[in-house]
Every structure is written in structure tokens, then in C-alpha cells.
Design an enzyme around this catalytic site. Structure first.
Site, PDB file in Angstrom:
ATOM      1  N   ILE A  17       0.827  -1.204   0.000  1.00 16.43           N
ATOM      2  CA  ILE A  17       0.000   0.000   0.000  1.00 16.43           C
ATOM      3  C   ILE A  17       0.858   1.249   0.000  1.00 16.43           C
ATOM      4  O   ILE A  17       0.538   2.232  -0.678  1.00 16.43           O
ATOM      5  CB  ILE A  17      -0.958  -0.010   1.209  1.00 16.43           C
ATOM      6  CG1 ILE A  17      -1.936  -1.180   1.110  1.00 16.43           C
ATOM      7  CG2 ILE A  17      -1.728   1.307   1.300  1.00 16.43           C
ATOM      8  CD1 ILE A  17      -2.813  -1.356   2.339  1.00 16.43           C
ATOM      9  N   TYR A 153      -0.868  -7.690  17.204  1.00 16.21           N
ATOM     10  CA  TYR A 153      -1.094  -6.808  16.057  1.00 16.21           C
ATOM     11  C   TYR A 153      -2.377  -6.002  16.237  1.00 16.21           C
ATOM     12  O   TYR A 153      -2.393  -4.774  16.044  1.00 16.21           O
ATOM     13  CB  TYR A 153      -1.156  -7.642  14.775  1.00 16.21           C
ATOM     14  CG  TYR A 153      -1.416  -6.836  13.535  1.00 16.21           C
ATOM     15  CD1 TYR A 153      -0.418  -6.048  12.971  1.00 16.21           C
ATOM     16  CD2 TYR A 153      -2.667  -6.858  12.908  1.00 16.21           C
ATOM     17  CE1 TYR A 153      -0.660  -5.296  11.829  1.00 16.21           C
ATOM     18  CE2 TYR A 153      -2.918  -6.119  11.770  1.00 16.21           C
ATOM     19  CZ  TYR A 153      -1.909  -5.347  11.228  1.00 16.21           C
ATOM     20  OH  TYR A 153      -2.147  -4.594  10.094  1.00 16.21           O
TER      21      TYR A 153
END
Length: 281
Positions: A17, A153
Site C-alpha cells: 500500500i 497486532y
């Protein structure tokens, strides 16, 4: 002021990204400072820029190192005199569960995904205040919905979302727009970089069966074509960068909007628990 005179700094642009966002921003006319921790890994970025016919200013920036962050931001101001937008994209994945992870493992995940974002944002904010700029952070649907074997995470991404959601109205009083961009499954090198060796770690003790089921379910998302391309996900980043009044929370796909929407409407948490329990049961 024309967009061509405005400067955006993006972190984590070696692939995925971040790379796609750097190319898209440059195509849209932004002066784009594309940063990465290790500039020897910039070959793919340079190749993409050449193929797109755009110019990038590629610089070193390690989000976990406050000295590196300060040097990068100060360098942009010294060279261009302004900073109009920051896109916090650098991140690190981690697969594991509480009993098998060390606290040091969790701290490392937090350093990149949470404190790294804070280092860059804190250094940039005085300059964003001066330009009425934008602070954009790529989080994850995992910043809204906790997911099995992604405790560390998701904790880091939850922390980022909470911090930015709290900061947004404060920053707005001084003209700075704050947004988070929430991708779902994206076919990027990020997945390959998760600190998890399948063959070595599949023996997760009492969690092995659940872990295998989770991995099988997750692999299907990347094999059946449902994962987005980085370029498609980067379109949502460009929305946050270019829209007249960007939303605070922007998902990168219809799937991500539906997934996140399930959580936001789930007052007692039962819908999400039923959903994610099926991934490992």
C-alpha cells in the site's frame, strides 16, 4: 495553492500500500517524499515510479527511531519549506498467541505499529498546523475487530485507532484533519513479512489445531482472489488525502465496510465473537 506545491511524506513505501500510495500521490501532483527504513530496498519503488513516469523523493526513515524521524521531517522542511500531509503506513505483522508469545514480542509489534506512528505524527504536527494539513494513518480492520492469533497486532492497531480518534477533534481546532484508513485483506509483501515461520511454529502446543484452522481460513482469502490489490487499497488513502472533507474512518472495500460495520453495531460483542470463533473452531 495548487496541489503541485504541496508536500506529502509517506512511511513504509518499499512495497504494498505504501508503494502504491506514493505512486498515486505523485500522479495526483503531490510532491511526494517516499520513505522507508532501508533504502537498499527501494528498487521496486524506483521501478514503479519510472513506469508511472513520476518523480519521487526517496529518503530513509525508521519509524522506531526518533532521531531518524526527526532528521527526515526536518530535512523535508529544510528542502521544501512546508509539510502538508503525512501518511503513516509503515507497519509490521505478527502471528501468535499470549501463552506462546513473549512480552518482548508484543513490545516489538507495538513499537512499529503504535509508537512508530506517534513518533512520526508528533514530529509532523507543528508543520501540519502551519499548513492546515492532513494526518492519515493506515490501520486495518484489525484495528476495529480483534482477530484470533493476532492479539499483539490488533492491540497495536486498536491503540492507533483510539489515539487518532481522540486526537482528531483536538487537531481539528487548529486546522489539521486526522483520518484512519482500514484495509481488509490486501495481497502485499506484508503478508509474507509476518514474523511467523509456518513449518517451525505450527506446533503451537494446545493451540496447534486452532492455529492450523486459522491459517487455512486466512490462506483462502489470498488464494480465492478476494484480497485487494495494493493499488485498489491505496485509492482510499488518496480519498483521505484529496477529499475536501475526508471522513475520520475510511475502509478500502465493501467487504471491509461490512466487516467493520458488524463491530460498530455489536453492542454486547456477541456477533463478533460468533464470527471470529468460527475461524478457529
Amino acid at each position: 495553492m495548487s496541489v503541485t506545491s504541496r508536500t506529502v511524506l509517506i512511511t513504509g513505501t518499499s512495497s504494498g500500500i505504501g508503494l502504491a500510495a506514493a505512486i498515486a500521490a505523485a500522479r495526483a501532483g503531490w510532491r511526494t517524499v517516499a520513505t522507508l527504513r532501508d533504502t537498499t530496498r527501494a528498487e521496486a519503488l524506483r521501478k514503479a515510479a519510472a513506469e508511472a513516469g513520476v518523480a519521487l523523493d526517496i529518503r530513509q526513515l525508521d519509524v522506531t527511531d526518533e532521531v531518524s524521524v526527526a532528521a527526515a521531517v526536518d530535512g523535508v522542511i529544510a528542502d521544501y519549506g512546508r509539510l502538508d500531509a503525512v501518511i503513516n503506513n509503515a507497519g509490521a505483522g505478527h502471528l501468535g498467541t499470549l501463552e506462546n508469545d513473549s512480552v518482548a514480542d508484543v513490545r516489538r509489534v507495538m513499537e512499529v505499529n503504535f509508537f512508530g506512528v506517534l513518533h512520526v505524527s508528533k514530529a509532523a504536527l507543528p508543520h501540519l498546523r502551519a499548513t492546515g494539513g492532513r494526518l492519515i494513518t493506515v490501520t486495518s480492520v484489525g484495528g476495529v475487530i480483534g482477530q484470533p492469533f493476532n492479539e499483539a497486532y490488533c492491540a497495536a492497531k486498536f491503540a492507533v485507532e483510539g489515539y487518532m480518534e481522540s486526537l482528531a477533534p483536538v487537531a481539528r481546532t487548529l486546522g489539521v484533519s486526522v483520518s484512519v484508513v482500514e484495509p481488509g485483506a490486501v495481497a502485499t509483501e506484508f503478508v509474507n513479512n509476518i514474523a511467523f515461520d509456518l513449518e517451525a511454529d505450527i506446533d503451537a502446543g494446545p493451540y496447534s489445531d486452532a492455529l492450523r484452522r486459522y491459517i487455512d481460513r486466512t490462506a483462502e482469502q489470498f488464494l480465492d482472489g478476494s484480497a485487494q490489490t495494493p493499488a485498489a487499497a491505496a485509492e482510499a488513502v488518496m480519498e483521505a488525502l484529496n477529499a475536501d472533507r475526508p471522513a475520520f474512518r475510511i475502509q478500502t472495500s465493501d467487504w471491509a465496510r461490512t466487516f467493520v460495520g458488524t463491530k460498530l453495531a455489536d453492542v454486547d460483542g456477541s456477533a463478533i465473537q460468533d464470527l471470529t470463533a468460527a475461524w478457529v473452531a
